[in-house]
Each structure stands twice: as C-alpha cells, then as structure tokens.
Design a protein around this motif. Structure first.
Motif, PDB file in Angstrom:
ATOM      1  N   GLN A  51       0.584  -1.213  -0.281  1.00  0.00           N
ATOM      2  CA  GLN A  51       0.044   0.442  -0.319  1.00  0.00           C
ATOM      3  C   GLN A  51       0.788   1.269   0.016  1.00  0.00           C
ATOM      4  N   GLU A  52       1.894   1.704   0.593  1.00  0.00           N
ATOM      5  CA  GLU A  52       3.122   2.739   0.928  1.00  0.00           C
ATOM      6  C   GLU A  52       3.682   2.557  -0.731  1.00  0.00           C
ATOM      7  N   PHE A  53       3.987   1.495  -1.209  1.00  0.00           N
ATOM      8  CA  PHE A  53       3.937   0.936  -2.879  1.00  0.00           C
ATOM      9  C   PHE A  53       3.284   1.892  -3.755  1.00  0.00           C
ATOM     10  N   LEU A  54       1.692   1.504  -3.128  1.00  0.00           N
ATOM     11  CA  LEU A  54       1.074   2.186  -4.497  1.00  0.00           C
ATOM     12  C   LEU A  54       0.444   3.884  -4.204  1.00  0.00           C
ATOM     13  N   ASP A  55       0.851   3.959  -3.001  1.00  0.00           N
ATOM     14  CA  ASP A  55       0.525   5.735  -2.298  1.00  0.00           C
ATOM     15  C   ASP A  55       2.108   6.487  -3.223  1.00  0.00           C
ATOM     16  N   ARG A  56       2.503   5.944  -3.777  1.00  0.00           N
ATOM     17  CA  ARG A  56       3.696   6.568  -4.687  1.00  0.00           C
ATOM     18  C   ARG A  56       4.454   6.621  -5.999  1.00  0.00           C
ATOM     19  N   VAL A  57       2.731   5.812  -5.925  1.00  0.00           N
ATOM     20  CA  VAL A  57       2.873   5.722  -8.141  1.00  0.00           C
ATOM     21  C   VAL A  57       1.460   6.526  -8.436  1.00  0.00           C
ATOM     22  N   ARG A  58       1.419   6.658  -9.521  1.00  0.00           N
ATOM     23  CA  ARG A  58       0.789   7.404 -10.024  1.00  0.00           C
ATOM     24  C   ARG A  58      -0.243   6.207 -10.791  1.00  0.00           C
ATOM     25  N   VAL A  59      -1.939   5.942 -10.268  1.00  0.00           N
ATOM     26  CA  VAL A  59      -2.272   4.458 -10.105  1.00  0.00           C
ATOM     27  C   VAL A  59      -3.815   5.119 -11.248  1.00  0.00           C
ATOM     28  N   SER A  60      -3.818   4.672 -12.556  1.00  0.00           N
ATOM     29  CA  SER A  60      -5.341   5.264 -13.327  1.00  0.00           C
ATOM     30  C   SER A  60      -6.123   4.714 -13.509  1.00  0.00           C
ATOM     31  N   VAL A  61      -6.048   2.961 -12.709  1.00  0.00           N
ATOM     32  CA  VAL A  61      -7.273   2.469 -12.214  1.00  0.00           C
ATOM     33  C   VAL A  61      -7.434   1.481 -11.439  1.00  0.00           C
ATOM     34  N   PHE A  62      -8.354   1.537 -10.350  1.00  0.00           N
ATOM     35  CA  PHE A  62      -8.064  -0.541  -9.772  1.00  0.00           C
ATOM     36  C   PHE A  62      -8.788  -1.299 -10.451  1.00  0.00           C
ATOM     37  N   ALA A  63      -8.225  -2.223 -10.522  1.00  0.00           N
ATOM     38  CA  ALA A  63      -9.318  -3.463 -11.589  1.00  0.00           C
ATOM     39  C   ALA A  63      -9.867  -4.453 -10.695  1.00  0.00           C
TER      40      ALA A  63
END
Length: 633
Positions: A137-149
């Motif tokens: 989750q901390e990694f995803l905080d730093r990523v520009r996520v376009s969509v969660f599927a």
C-alpha cells in the motif's frame, strides 16, 4: 492518507482515444455490447460494477482505461499461477505489463516497482493477499495509479462461487485512494451476490453494468449417467477429437481414475487437484495452457481465471452444487465465441451424495438451507422439460426465449404421467417404515418393486411386502429415473442417517392420496458410440486427433489452411515459450483461413490482428496463405 495526485480525470474529448487503442493494440474494429459505455464511464473517473459472461470481453473494460488514463492500472487477480500468462499475453500486444507476487525474487519485485514508479508500465497485476500488505500500500501511495480493477469480484461473496476471504479487505481501495476509479468485474453473480459485492467493496456509488449472461455458442447437454466413462470417451471421440477440454469430478480419486482411463483410450489427459504437489499442479496447468488438444481432469480447484480461449468442451462427471458453480465452470468453454459443448452425466447417486454432503456440512441450519436451495435449483435444471438456457438465464434474473441449441430444444424430452409409479415407490417406503420400522436406499426399493429374489430381499423377507413385484412395467434404469426425479421435486428425501436411505416429505402425502399428479420426463437411452458426430470429423484415433472442432464449419480447403496455420502457431508458441492463444486465438485463424489475406494490409483488417502482431507474424501468415493458394490452384 496519501497526497492526492492531481489531473487524474480524463476530459470527455479525450475518450475517443479508447477506440483507436482498441484497433491498434487489440486489433478489433468496434466495441461489443456495453464495453464502450463501461470504458467511457471508467475513463471519465467513475466507479463500475461489471457483470459480463466469460468470453464477453471483461478484461478490455479495465485494460483500455489503464492505457488511456495517465498512470498505471492495478489489477487485483486471484490466481498467482496465471499472472505470468496474463502479462505475457499483454506484452505480445505491445502493452507494458508486470506483476508482483510471491513467485518473484525480491530483486524482481523491486525491478517491477521501479518500472511502475518511472512510468514504464501500463498495468500491474497482484493478488489480494499482497495488496493487504502495508508495504504494498505504501508503494501504491507513490505510484500514479490510473484505475483499480478487481477481477473475479464474486470471490468477495459468501453467497457466490470460489469465496476468498482476502477479497473482504479490498474496501481499502476506496478508503485509501478515493480519487482513483475502481472497476469490479465478474462473470457470475445472482442478485444476492451483487448486493454483497457492492456492500463489501464500498461500491454504493458505482454504476452497475449487467450484460446478458447468455453464451449462445455453448450447447448445454445433460445425459442420464449409465456408463459415465464410456459416455465421456464417446463425447470426445465423436465430437471433440483433438480439442482442448476440461472434465470436472467431485473427488480427487475420481480425478485420478478418469485421467488414467482417458490416457488408456489414447486421449492426452492430465489430473489436477489440491492433493497433488504444487509443482505438479503448476506444470499441468502450464501444459494445458500451452499445448493444443489436452484434456484437464480436475476438481473445482482448477479453472478460475483460466484465460485459454479455445477450450472446446467442459464435461461434468458429477453433479455441481449450484447453478452458479455450473455456469462458472461451463463458462470456461468457448471463450473465443466459437461453438463449444457443456456436457454432464447425471444420476441418482449424485442426488443422494449431494444431499448427504449438505447434511454433513459444518454450517448452521441457515447455511444448510441455502445449500439445499442451491441444489434444488441445480436439480431443477437437470430434470427440466424446458429449455436449459432459459432456466440458467432466469436464475440470473434474465428472460429469454427457447434457445434452439440445447438438448431439450434439439431433442425435446417426452413427458409422461408418473403418478402411479410415484405412488408405488412412496407406498413401499411407507410399508417398510410402518410394518418393519426400516428405511432403505433406492437400490433395495427398486429390487422390491421389480420382484427380485436377492439375498438381501430374502434376509429381510421383503418378498412378503404387498408392493413386492408390482413395478415390473418399468426397467431398473427407469425406476432410478423415477427416484431421481422425485428427489429433485422434493416428493421424497434422503434421510439424515448417513446411509442414503429414503423417506417421505410433507409433499409426498398428496401424491399418495391421489390429490396430486406427478409429471416426469422420460430419459433417452444412452448407447456407447452413439454420440452426435460432427460433420467432417472422424471418430477414430490417430491422425484424426489433429483436427479441431474450431474448423468444423469451414470448407475442406479452408479447413486445410486452418490446420496449417494451427501447426505454425504451435511451433511459434513453443519457440517463444508462450501459450498458443497468445500468438493468435482459434477465432483469428478461422478468419484468416476464410478471408485468405494476400498482404500485410489485408491481414491488418482481420479481427484480432493488432499492430504488434502484424509486425511479428504478418510476413509468416501471408506466406502460409500464399503457399496454400498456390497449392489450391
């Protein structure tokens, strides 16, 4: 709470990009069904719950938004074993994809994370267990996520099929990253399952898209179980020689025995169940995905998320527990839209076994009632006089006309008045209970009705019962069908004694008193070797096993070209160590064989041929078509 990443919304004027991505990357000219509306909604930043049948194009509904919106699409997928193949298939299309799971070394995971952070990936796949880790989750905080599927979203529901507790934690997506659109997708969900998905994932504000659950290319057939292994071999030999298929069995032992029996018949088959070592299961699954014409014999532990589009048949040698499970499992056939078969052999022992499993389950009474209702619906599907497809669709809340393509449409069963037969059987149960305080299973009841002098009859003096020998107008198999249908209708029941004995229900008495009639269906006689033979397909072994049912509707010349293309595909896939369908699915090879493109430009117009595959395989395909044309001339 992470700092929101700005500019995640995509302007409406940019959404037509989705169609160009569909054409250039995936090789399709137009969207199907509600795909365009779903993609437009998610690209615009909206949440969505998508219910779409297997083979309906669900993956495009999150893959294209991930390619159109800025950032990396994150896909929650339940099966680690399939992530590599999912990523491989995307890479073959020119899509930058990766995965994060426990099969990787720490260095491999770090490299994937760095690529995502650098904007070098379009899609990242991970399992729900990994998403639950704070580090992820901390990694995803730093990523520009376009969509969660959230793929296979029914796994969140205890009312659905393949329940996965880790899916219950996925509400974190909306709580921790509320600005990122979420799309939950499933191929099977009753209204109760849909409500639970919405509740547990926090998708109350999501737009729901429900596509038709109809799979018109699948022919549903259910036969009385007489010689199940012989019936299965007959099905494969006469209708699916050389085809990939899945055979589902209830127990590990029956999986092993069935796989061995098919191999003895010269049919390449592999077993798959939870009792096999992990490396053996992985190897068998890998072979099934990569090789043509292999049959996988499995428990329901196998199949969820299988991406293989050219499975031509799914067979059940044991009764599924519910219509949801049956639909999910049969839906693994014909994902490419070409003709496929969903076949089942079903008998009295299946009904007794499933009733016993429910009574012996660890659940409370409410759970047992739920299981009984699910089984009742499944039995109703097996014993119906109506179109099977109608009943399946009605179960999911969809109305349809008779399909004309299932067994009850093609060969309507003959109904008959079974009232007298039912009274004879129920009377025997009554007399055993009242006069002897005894309960027996179907076998002994049928022996009594047929007047058989067996050691068991003599031991219990059952030849002295007034119902002894009063049922000789029916055969043993016909009486078994009567018992099976009475159990399915709730006019008799399997007792809870664990021995498969039969007893009356409240609804039995109106039948006994003559106040209610009983309509039964007459089972067809199943004979070995009497399967429906496909036009142009040999029933024997050997060389005939190289032909696929996918080519069944082609002319002789086109079929010859299709088989040459299939051989080239197998060699190409083997050299690249990828599944054959990653090169091209059967549907694309059929279109090539029919249209015979004589240039790369002509090939680019065929559905399924995108820019990357045209670059990789265009010259080879045009060469094969050209040589076939020269031979034909």
């Amino acid at each position: 709470m992470p700092t929101p990443i700005p500019d995640v919304q995509v302007a409406a004027s940019e959404r037509p990009i989705a169609l160009s991505v569909l054409r250039s990357t995936f090789g399709y000219d137009s969207f199907r069904g509600e795909q365009e509306q779903i993609i437009d909604h998610v690209v615009g930043g909206g949440d969505a719950l998508v219910l779409m049948p297997t083979g309906g194009g669900k993956s495009l509904c999150y893959q294209i938004p991930a390619l159109v919106r800025p950032g990396v699409g994150v896909v929650v997928s339940p099966l680690i074993a399939l992530m590599h193949d999912q990523v491989t298939a995307l890479e073959a299309l020119g899509v930058r994809a990766g995965f994060l799971n426990s099969t990787q070394t720490s260095a491999e995971r770090y490299a994937t994370e760095q690529a995502a952070l650098a904007g070098e990936l379009d899609l990242v796949y991970l399992a729900p267990e990994r998403l639950g880790l704070e580090r992820t989750q901390e990694f995803l905080d730093r990523v520009r996520v376009s969509v969660f599927a959230i793929d296979e979203a029914h796994c969140v529901s205890q009312w659905g099929h393949d329940f996965r507790p880790d899916y219950l934690k996925l509400s974190v997506l909306g709580e921790r990253w509320p600005e990122i659109p979420r799309i939950a997708l499933t191929a099977t969900a009753t209204p109760a399952t849909r409500r639970e998905i919405v509740e547990r994932l926090g998708l109350q504000r999501a737009r729901t898209f429900v596509a038709s659950f109809d799979r018109p290319n699948i022919r549903y057939r259910i036969e009385p179980k007489q010689q199940p292994l012989r019936q299965l071999v007959d099905l494969i030999r006469t209708e699916h020689d050389g085809d990939a298929g899945i055979v589902y069995c209830l127990s590990r032992n029956s999986v092993e025995k069935t796989a061995e029996a098919l191999v003895r018949e010269g049919i390449p088959a592999l077993p798959y169940h939870a009792g096999l070592p992990g490396d053996v299961r992985a190897e068998h699954q890998s072979r099934f995905l990569r090789e043509d014409g292999l049959v996988m014999v499995a428990t329901i532990a196998f199949g969820m998320g299988i991406d293989k589009p050219d499975v031509r048949f799914v067979a059940h040698l044991d009764l599924p527990r519910s219509i949801e499970g049956y639909y999910q499992e049969t839906g693994r056939a014909g994902r490419d839209g070409l003709p496929a078969t969903a076949w089942m052999a079903y008998g009295l022992a299946d009904v007794v076994q499933q009733r016993q499993l429910i009574e012996g389950s660890d659940g409370d009474e409410a759970h047992k009632r739920l299981l009984s209702r699910q089984l009742d619906a499944m039995l109703g599907l097996c014993e119906t006089l109506r179109c099977r497809r109608q009943l399946i669709l009605e179960h999911f809340g969809e109305h349809s006309e008779p399909c004309g393509n299932c067994d009850t449409c093609l060969e309507p069963p003959t109904p008959w008045d079974g009232t007298v037969a039912a009274q004879k059987l129920l009377s025997t149960i009554v007399r055993l209970k009242r006069e002897r305080n005894q309960r027996f299973g179907a076998g002994q009841l049928i022996d009594i009705l047929l007047g058989r002098h067996t050691p068991k009859i003599a031991r219990w003096h059952h030849d002295q019962l007034s119902t002894f020998g009063i049922g000789t107008e029916l055969t043993d198999l016909q009486w078994r069908a009567v018992v099976r249908q009475l159990l399915a209708e709730g006019l008799a029941a399997v007792s809870a004694d664990g021995h498969g004995t039969l007893e009356l229900t409240e609804t039995s008495w109106p039948v006994l008193r003559g106040e209610q009639t009983v309509a039964l269906r007459q089972d067809p006689v199943v004979q070995a070797g009497a399967g429906r033979r496909r036009k142009g397909n040999s029933s024997g072994g050997g060389a005939s096993r190289t032909r696929s049912a996918a080519a069944g509707e082609l002319s002789a010349d086109d079929r010859e070209l299709f088989e040459r293309l299939r051989a080239w595909r197998a060699e190409t896939a083997r050299a690249a160590a990828v599944p054959a369908y990653v090169v091209f699915p059967d549907a694309t090879l059929v279109a090539i064989a029919q249209q015979r493109p004589d240039s790369r430009d002509a090939l680019s117009g065929i559905s399924g041929v995108g820019a990357k595959k045209l670059e990789l395989y265009g010259d080879a395909i045009v060469g094969i078509v050209g040589s076939a044309g020269a031979v034909g001339e």
